[in-house]
Design a protein around this motif. Structure first.
Motif, PDB file in Angstrom:
ATOM      1  N   VAL A  24      -1.577   5.118  -8.948  1.00  0.00           N
ATOM      2  CA  VAL A  24      -1.085   4.200  -9.977  1.00  0.00           C
ATOM      3  C   VAL A  24      -2.193   3.805 -10.947  1.00  0.00           C
ATOM      4  O   VAL A  24      -1.997   3.782 -12.155  1.00  0.00           O
ATOM      5  CB  VAL A  24      -0.445   2.958  -9.324  1.00  0.00           C
ATOM      6  N   SER A  25      -3.376   3.509 -10.428  1.00  0.00           N
ATOM      7  CA  SER A  25      -4.473   3.078 -11.299  1.00  0.00           C
ATOM      8  C   SER A  25      -4.964   4.195 -12.222  1.00  0.00           C
ATOM      9  O   SER A  25      -5.601   3.918 -13.233  1.00  0.00           O
ATOM     10  CB  SER A  25      -5.635   2.536 -10.461  1.00  0.00           C
ATOM     11  N   VAL A  48      12.334  -8.647 -22.953  1.00  0.00           N
ATOM     12  CA  VAL A  48      11.685  -8.926 -21.671  1.00  0.00           C
ATOM     13  C   VAL A  48      10.350  -9.602 -21.970  1.00  0.00           C
ATOM     14  O   VAL A  48       9.553  -9.100 -22.754  1.00  0.00           O
ATOM     15  CB  VAL A  48      11.457  -7.619 -20.863  1.00  0.00           C
ATOM     16  N   VAL A  49      10.113 -10.731 -21.326  1.00  0.00           N
ATOM     17  CA  VAL A  49       8.865 -11.452 -21.555  1.00  0.00           C
ATOM     18  C   VAL A  49       7.906 -11.348 -20.374  1.00  0.00           C
ATOM     19  O   VAL A  49       6.736 -11.687 -20.499  1.00  0.00           O
ATOM     20  CB  VAL A  49       9.121 -12.933 -21.918  1.00  0.00           C
ATOM     21  N   ALA A  50       8.401 -10.885 -19.229  1.00  0.00           N
ATOM     22  CA  ALA A  50       7.546 -10.686 -18.063  1.00  0.00           C
ATOM     23  C   ALA A  50       8.163  -9.600 -17.196  1.00  0.00           C
ATOM     24  O   ALA A  50       9.375  -9.480 -17.111  1.00  0.00           O
ATOM     25  CB  ALA A  50       7.414 -11.969 -17.256  1.00  0.00           C
ATOM     26  N   ALA A  51       7.328  -8.784 -16.588  1.00  0.00           N
ATOM     27  CA  ALA A  51       7.821  -7.692 -15.747  1.00  0.00           C
ATOM     28  C   ALA A  51       6.804  -7.406 -14.654  1.00  0.00           C
ATOM     29  O   ALA A  51       5.662  -7.861 -14.708  1.00  0.00           O
ATOM     30  CB  ALA A  51       8.051  -6.442 -16.584  1.00  0.00           C
ATOM     31  N   SER A  52       7.232  -6.666 -13.665  1.00  0.00           N
ATOM     32  CA  SER A  52       6.328  -6.266 -12.587  1.00  0.00           C
ATOM     33  C   SER A  52       6.729  -4.883 -12.101  1.00  0.00           C
ATOM     34  O   SER A  52       7.769  -4.361 -12.468  1.00  0.00           O
ATOM     35  CB  SER A  52       6.379  -7.277 -11.437  1.00  0.00           C
ATOM     36  N   ILE A  53       5.883  -4.313 -11.269  1.00  0.00           N
ATOM     37  CA  ILE A  53       6.180  -3.015 -10.667  1.00  0.00           C
ATOM     38  C   ILE A  53       6.577  -3.259  -9.225  1.00  0.00           C
ATOM     39  O   ILE A  53       5.863  -3.942  -8.481  1.00  0.00           O
ATOM     40  CB  ILE A  53       4.968  -2.078 -10.736  1.00  0.00           C
ATOM     41  N   ASN A  54       7.720  -2.742  -8.845  1.00  0.00           N
ATOM     42  CA  ASN A  54       8.186  -2.862  -7.472  1.00  0.00           C
ATOM     43  C   ASN A  54       7.439  -1.855  -6.593  1.00  0.00           C
ATOM     44  O   ASN A  54       6.985  -0.811  -7.083  1.00  0.00           O
ATOM     45  CB  ASN A  54       9.687  -2.571  -7.397  1.00  0.00           C
ATOM     46  N   PRO A  55       7.319  -2.134  -5.304  1.00  0.00           N
ATOM     47  CA  PRO A  55       6.644  -1.194  -4.410  1.00  0.00           C
ATOM     48  C   PRO A  55       7.237   0.225  -4.483  1.00  0.00           C
ATOM     49  O   PRO A  55       6.507   1.205  -4.436  1.00  0.00           O
ATOM     50  CB  PRO A  55       6.843  -1.802  -3.025  1.00  0.00           C
ATOM     51  N   ARG A  60       6.969   6.005  -6.123  1.00  0.00           N
ATOM     52  CA  ARG A  60       7.487   7.097  -6.956  1.00  0.00           C
ATOM     53  C   ARG A  60       6.355   7.720  -7.768  1.00  0.00           C
ATOM     54  O   ARG A  60       6.279   8.939  -7.901  1.00  0.00           O
ATOM     55  CB  ARG A  60       8.574   6.580  -7.898  1.00  0.00           C
ATOM     56  N   MET A  61       5.461   6.897  -8.320  1.00  0.00           N
ATOM     57  CA  MET A  61       4.331   7.420  -9.086  1.00  0.00           C
ATOM     58  C   MET A  61       3.426   8.276  -8.216  1.00  0.00           C
ATOM     59  O   MET A  61       2.812   9.219  -8.690  1.00  0.00           O
ATOM     60  CB  MET A  61       3.528   6.283  -9.710  1.00  0.00           C
ATOM     61  N   LEU A  62       3.343   7.936  -6.938  1.00  0.00           N
ATOM     62  CA  LEU A  62       2.529   8.723  -6.010  1.00  0.00           C
ATOM     63  C   LEU A  62       3.188  10.054  -5.653  1.00  0.00           C
ATOM     64  O   LEU A  62       2.566  10.917  -5.050  1.00  0.00           O
ATOM     65  CB  LEU A  62       2.256   7.920  -4.736  1.00  0.00           C
ATOM     66  N   GLY A  63       4.477  10.211  -6.000  1.00  0.00           N
ATOM     67  CA  GLY A  63       5.176  11.463  -5.738  1.00  0.00           C
ATOM     68  C   GLY A  63       5.886  11.506  -4.408  1.00  0.00           C
ATOM     69  O   GLY A  63       6.253  12.578  -3.935  1.00  0.00           O
ATOM     70  N   MET A  64       6.116  10.354  -3.787  1.00  0.00           N
ATOM     71  CA  MET A  64       6.738  10.324  -2.466  1.00  0.00           C
ATOM     72  C   MET A  64       8.217  10.714  -2.482  1.00  0.00           C
ATOM     73  O   MET A  64       8.790  10.951  -1.432  1.00  0.00           O
ATOM     74  CB  MET A  64       6.583   8.945  -1.846  1.00  0.00           C
TER      75      MET A  64
END
Length: 82
Positions: A24-25, A48-55, A60-64
């Motif tokens: 992710v980083s 949208v004024v605030a957001a976060s990334i769910n686990p 998904r970004m890691l390709g799991m």
């Protein structure tokens, strides 16, 4: 349905984007110049004024989920000729 004339919709927005699998980083990038999508007749545009990334997003970004996942989003920076 028409948008009231007092409402101003910007043409650009800020977004966190990625276009490849990886840590992710390393793959998640901040882009302050993303085009705001055009709203169709049966859609709404939400500010949208605030957001976060769910686990699960990080996984998904890691390709799991490659075997069952939709294609990775294509980053605009990957499409820009160098």
């Amino acid at each position: 349905m028409e948008i009231p004339s007092s409402t101003s919709i910007p043409s650009k927005m800020k977004a966190w984007v990625y276009g490849e699998y990886g840590n992710v980083s390393n793959v998640l990038k901040f882009d302050s110049n993303v085009t705001v999508p055009q709203v169709k007749e049966d859609q709404v545009l939400i500010k949208v004024v605030a957001a976060s990334i769910n686990p699960v997003d990080a996984k998904r970004m890691l390709g799991m989920f490659k075997a069952s996942d939709s294609p990775v989003p294509v980053s605009r920076t990957l499409l820009t000729p160098k």
